[in-house]
Write a protein that holds these residues in place. Structure first.
Motif, PDB file in Angstrom:
ATOM      1  N   GLU A  51       0.843  -1.190   0.000  1.00  0.00           N
ATOM      2  CA  GLU A  51       0.000   0.000   0.000  1.00  0.00           C
ATOM      3  C   GLU A  51       0.881   1.244   0.000  1.00  0.00           C
ATOM      4  O   GLU A  51       1.751   1.399   0.855  1.00  0.00           O
ATOM      5  CB  GLU A  51      -0.904   0.021   1.234  1.00  0.00           C
ATOM      6  CG  GLU A  51      -1.752   1.293   1.333  1.00  0.00           C
ATOM      7  CD  GLU A  51      -2.546   1.370   2.629  1.00  0.00           C
ATOM      8  OE1 GLU A  51      -3.726   1.726   2.572  1.00  0.00           O
ATOM      9  OE2 GLU A  51      -1.967   1.064   3.704  1.00  0.00           O
ATOM     10  N   VAL A  52       0.648   2.128  -0.952  1.00  0.00           N
ATOM     11  CA  VAL A  52       1.347   3.411  -0.986  1.00  0.00           C
ATOM     12  C   VAL A  52       0.418   4.436  -0.344  1.00  0.00           C
ATOM     13  O   VAL A  52      -0.515   4.934  -0.976  1.00  0.00           O
ATOM     14  CB  VAL A  52       1.729   3.810  -2.418  1.00  0.00           C
ATOM     15  CG1 VAL A  52       2.459   5.152  -2.426  1.00  0.00           C
ATOM     16  CG2 VAL A  52       2.595   2.739  -3.065  1.00  0.00           C
ATOM     17  N   GLY A  53       0.647   4.713   0.939  1.00  0.00           N
ATOM     18  CA  GLY A  53      -0.161   5.663   1.691  1.00  0.00           C
ATOM     19  C   GLY A  53      -1.002   4.987   2.766  1.00  0.00           C
ATOM     20  O   GLY A  53      -2.179   4.706   2.533  1.00  0.00           O
ATOM     21  N   ARG A  81       4.797   8.385   4.532  1.00  0.00           N
ATOM     22  CA  ARG A  81       5.829   9.392   4.803  1.00  0.00           C
ATOM     23  C   ARG A  81       5.510  10.207   6.052  1.00  0.00           C
ATOM     24  O   ARG A  81       6.413  10.619   6.784  1.00  0.00           O
ATOM     25  CB  ARG A  81       5.969  10.324   3.595  1.00  0.00           C
ATOM     26  CG  ARG A  81       7.121  11.302   3.705  1.00  0.00           C
ATOM     27  CD  ARG A  81       7.252  12.133   2.452  1.00  0.00           C
ATOM     28  NE  ARG A  81       8.364  13.072   2.530  1.00  0.00           N
ATOM     29  CZ  ARG A  81       8.641  13.970   1.589  1.00  0.00           C
ATOM     30  NH1 ARG A  81       7.884  14.025   0.486  1.00  0.00           N
ATOM     31  NH2 ARG A  81       9.668  14.785   1.714  1.00  0.00           N
ATOM     32  N   TYR A  82       4.229  10.466   6.290  1.00  0.00           N
ATOM     33  CA  TYR A  82       3.821  11.302   7.426  1.00  0.00           C
ATOM     34  C   TYR A  82       2.812  10.539   8.278  1.00  0.00           C
ATOM     35  O   TYR A  82       1.596  10.701   8.106  1.00  0.00           O
ATOM     36  CB  TYR A  82       3.204  12.601   6.934  1.00  0.00           C
ATOM     37  CG  TYR A  82       4.121  13.426   6.049  1.00  0.00           C
ATOM     38  CD1 TYR A  82       5.233  14.061   6.577  1.00  0.00           C
ATOM     39  CD2 TYR A  82       3.873  13.552   4.674  1.00  0.00           C
ATOM     40  CE1 TYR A  82       6.078  14.815   5.774  1.00  0.00           C
ATOM     41  CE2 TYR A  82       4.711  14.310   3.864  1.00  0.00           C
ATOM     42  CZ  TYR A  82       5.813  14.931   4.422  1.00  0.00           C
ATOM     43  OH  TYR A  82       6.659  15.662   3.618  1.00  0.00           O
ATOM     44  N   PRO A  83       3.272   9.701   9.205  1.00  0.00           N
ATOM     45  CA  PRO A  83       2.344   8.921  10.038  1.00  0.00           C
ATOM     46  C   PRO A  83       1.390   9.805  10.829  1.00  0.00           C
ATOM     47  O   PRO A  83       1.761  10.877  11.319  1.00  0.00           O
ATOM     48  CB  PRO A  83       3.284   8.152  10.972  1.00  0.00           C
ATOM     49  CG  PRO A  83       4.586   8.087  10.243  1.00  0.00           C
ATOM     50  CD  PRO A  83       4.682   9.372   9.486  1.00  0.00           C
ATOM     51  N   LEU A  84       0.172   9.332  10.952  1.00  0.00           N
ATOM     52  CA  LEU A  84      -0.876  10.036  11.675  1.00  0.00           C
ATOM     53  C   LEU A  84      -0.630   9.918  13.180  1.00  0.00           C
ATOM     54  O   LEU A  84      -0.223   8.866  13.661  1.00  0.00           O
ATOM     55  CB  LEU A  84      -2.225   9.418  11.316  1.00  0.00           C
ATOM     56  CG  LEU A  84      -3.507  10.166  11.666  1.00  0.00           C
ATOM     57  CD1 LEU A  84      -3.576  11.493  10.942  1.00  0.00           C
ATOM     58  CD2 LEU A  84      -4.707   9.300  11.284  1.00  0.00           C
ATOM     59  N   TYR A 160      -2.204  -1.235  -3.560  1.00  0.00           N
ATOM     60  CA  TYR A 160      -3.154  -0.151  -3.343  1.00  0.00           C
ATOM     61  C   TYR A 160      -2.391   1.156  -3.523  1.00  0.00           C
ATOM     62  O   TYR A 160      -1.540   1.494  -2.697  1.00  0.00           O
ATOM     63  CB  TYR A 160      -3.721  -0.174  -1.929  1.00  0.00           C
ATOM     64  CG  TYR A 160      -4.543  -1.375  -1.514  1.00  0.00           C
ATOM     65  CD1 TYR A 160      -5.094  -2.256  -2.437  1.00  0.00           C
ATOM     66  CD2 TYR A 160      -4.782  -1.610  -0.160  1.00  0.00           C
ATOM     67  CE1 TYR A 160      -5.857  -3.328  -2.023  1.00  0.00           C
ATOM     68  CE2 TYR A 160      -5.555  -2.677   0.265  1.00  0.00           C
ATOM     69  CZ  TYR A 160      -6.085  -3.544  -0.671  1.00  0.00           C
ATOM     70  OH  TYR A 160      -6.849  -4.607  -0.251  1.00  0.00           O
ATOM     71  N   PHE A 161      -2.689   1.876  -4.590  1.00  0.00           N
ATOM     72  CA  PHE A 161      -2.006   3.159  -4.790  1.00  0.00           C
ATOM     73  C   PHE A 161      -2.938   4.269  -4.332  1.00  0.00           C
ATOM     74  O   PHE A 161      -3.878   4.634  -5.022  1.00  0.00           O
ATOM     75  CB  PHE A 161      -1.588   3.359  -6.249  1.00  0.00           C
ATOM     76  CG  PHE A 161      -0.560   4.447  -6.395  1.00  0.00           C
ATOM     77  CD1 PHE A 161       0.784   4.174  -6.155  1.00  0.00           C
ATOM     78  CD2 PHE A 161      -0.929   5.735  -6.707  1.00  0.00           C
ATOM     79  CE1 PHE A 161       1.742   5.170  -6.244  1.00  0.00           C
ATOM     80  CE2 PHE A 161       0.014   6.747  -6.801  1.00  0.00           C
ATOM     81  CZ  PHE A 161       1.356   6.468  -6.570  1.00  0.00           C
ATOM     82  N   ASP A 162      -2.648   4.789  -3.136  1.00  0.00           N
ATOM     83  CA  ASP A 162      -3.579   5.710  -2.468  1.00  0.00           C
ATOM     84  C   ASP A 162      -2.904   7.000  -2.050  1.00  0.00           C
ATOM     85  O   ASP A 162      -3.163   7.538  -0.963  1.00  0.00           O
ATOM     86  CB  ASP A 162      -4.189   5.002  -1.244  1.00  0.00           C
ATOM     87  CG  ASP A 162      -5.514   5.642  -0.818  1.00  0.00           C
ATOM     88  OD1 ASP A 162      -6.087   6.404  -1.616  1.00  0.00           O
ATOM     89  OD2 ASP A 162      -5.963   5.374   0.307  1.00  0.00           O
ATOM     90  N   ALA A 163      -2.022   7.516  -2.912  1.00  0.00           N
ATOM     91  CA  ALA A 163      -1.405   8.817  -2.658  1.00  0.00           C
ATOM     92  C   ALA A 163      -2.447   9.927  -2.865  1.00  0.00           C
ATOM     93  O   ALA A 163      -3.506   9.696  -3.450  1.00  0.00           O
ATOM     94  CB  ALA A 163      -0.224   9.024  -3.607  1.00  0.00           C
ATOM     95  N   PHE A 164      -2.133  11.122  -2.374  1.00  0.00           N
ATOM     96  CA  PHE A 164      -3.011  12.259  -2.641  1.00  0.00           C
ATOM     97  C   PHE A 164      -3.025  12.551  -4.140  1.00  0.00           C
ATOM     98  O   PHE A 164      -2.140  12.120  -4.877  1.00  0.00           O
ATOM     99  CB  PHE A 164      -2.544  13.489  -1.856  1.00  0.00           C
ATOM    100  CG  PHE A 164      -2.832  13.408  -0.376  1.00  0.00           C
ATOM    101  CD1 PHE A 164      -4.132  13.537   0.095  1.00  0.00           C
ATOM    102  CD2 PHE A 164      -1.818  13.213   0.543  1.00  0.00           C
ATOM    103  CE1 PHE A 164      -4.419  13.457   1.454  1.00  0.00           C
ATOM    104  CE2 PHE A 164      -2.090  13.137   1.904  1.00  0.00           C
ATOM    105  CZ  PHE A 164      -3.388  13.254   2.362  1.00  0.00           C
TER     106      PHE A 164
END
Length: 230
Positions: A51-53, A81-84, A160-164
């Protein structure tokens, strides 16, 4: 924090002026794009997913639940890259809303989903964690906009490609990224993304994928599903 039209939460990123999910429905978008068009089309008994994102962990939660229903085992490798922040993640209503959508909602199942959702977020980064007997999670804090830096011994059956969106995060939609993903795919692997832009479709094709347009979730006319055909 925003309640989307299906009752599930999404988060807003002021720096990008973008929500994590569709405001038409966070859960129904993830179900449509990643579960219905992706996971349910993988016929392997043991599925390795990239999963990307990782984002809010919604895709991971839905995949865990679906894998149990399908009686399949999943290794879920997620890059973020930016964990919640944990405090933000624990405000999300996904366990309640997922169980509410079940044919026969059961209070004990909702409690179990709440525990599992917490485990997904509390599990350590960079180390595989067995969340259930059928679901192992590896979260990696990584910048995939530099795809040449990413190394993995795995060959993934599903991506799963889920980038912004490309207009918000253009560095995540470079051709080099999709060429890297193609090399990481097993034969006949599937990649799904909510984005159906012509430029993205052409980049996927240039990377080697066979691409089809599919009807999109509510609020989107189309989405893309790509395959590494062998």
């Amino acid at each position: 924090m925003k309640i989307t039209q299906d009752g599930s939460h999404t988060l807003y990123v002021p720096e990008l002026e973008e929500h994590y999910h569709s405001t038409h429905g966070a859960i129904q978008e993830s179900m449509h794009v990643f579960i219905d068009a992706g996971l349910r089309h993988s016929h392997r008994e043991y599925i390795q997913i990239l999963e990307v994102g990782f984002g809010t962990g919604l895709n991971a939660m839905l995949t865990l639940r679906e894998a149990e229903k399908m009686q399949k085992k999943v290794f879920y490798h997620s890059l973020e890259r930016y964990p919640l922040a944990m405090a933000d993640a624990m405000q999300l209503n996904y366990p309640q809303q997922i169980e509410k959508r079940a044919a026969c909602p059961v209070e004990q199942d909702q409690e179990r989903l709440t525990v599992l959702f917490r485990q997904l977020h509390q599990s350590p980064w960079e180390t595989p964690a067995v969340i259930t007997p059928s679901f192992t999670l590896l979260k990696e804090e990584a910048d995939f906009s530099q795809p040449e830096q990413f190394q993995s011994p795995c060959r993934y059956d599903l991506i799963y490609f889920d980038a912004f969106a490309p207009e918000k995060q253009p560095e995540m939609w470079q051709e080099a990224i999709f060429k890297k993903l193609y090399t990481l795919c097993s034969d006949n692997a599937i990649l799904t993304t909510y984005c159906a832009k012509g430029a993205v479709r052409r980049i996927l094709q240039s990377a080697g994928f066979t691409v089809e347009r599919l009807p999109g979730p509510p609020g989107k006319r189309e989405m893309l599903r790509a395959r590494k055909v062998k």
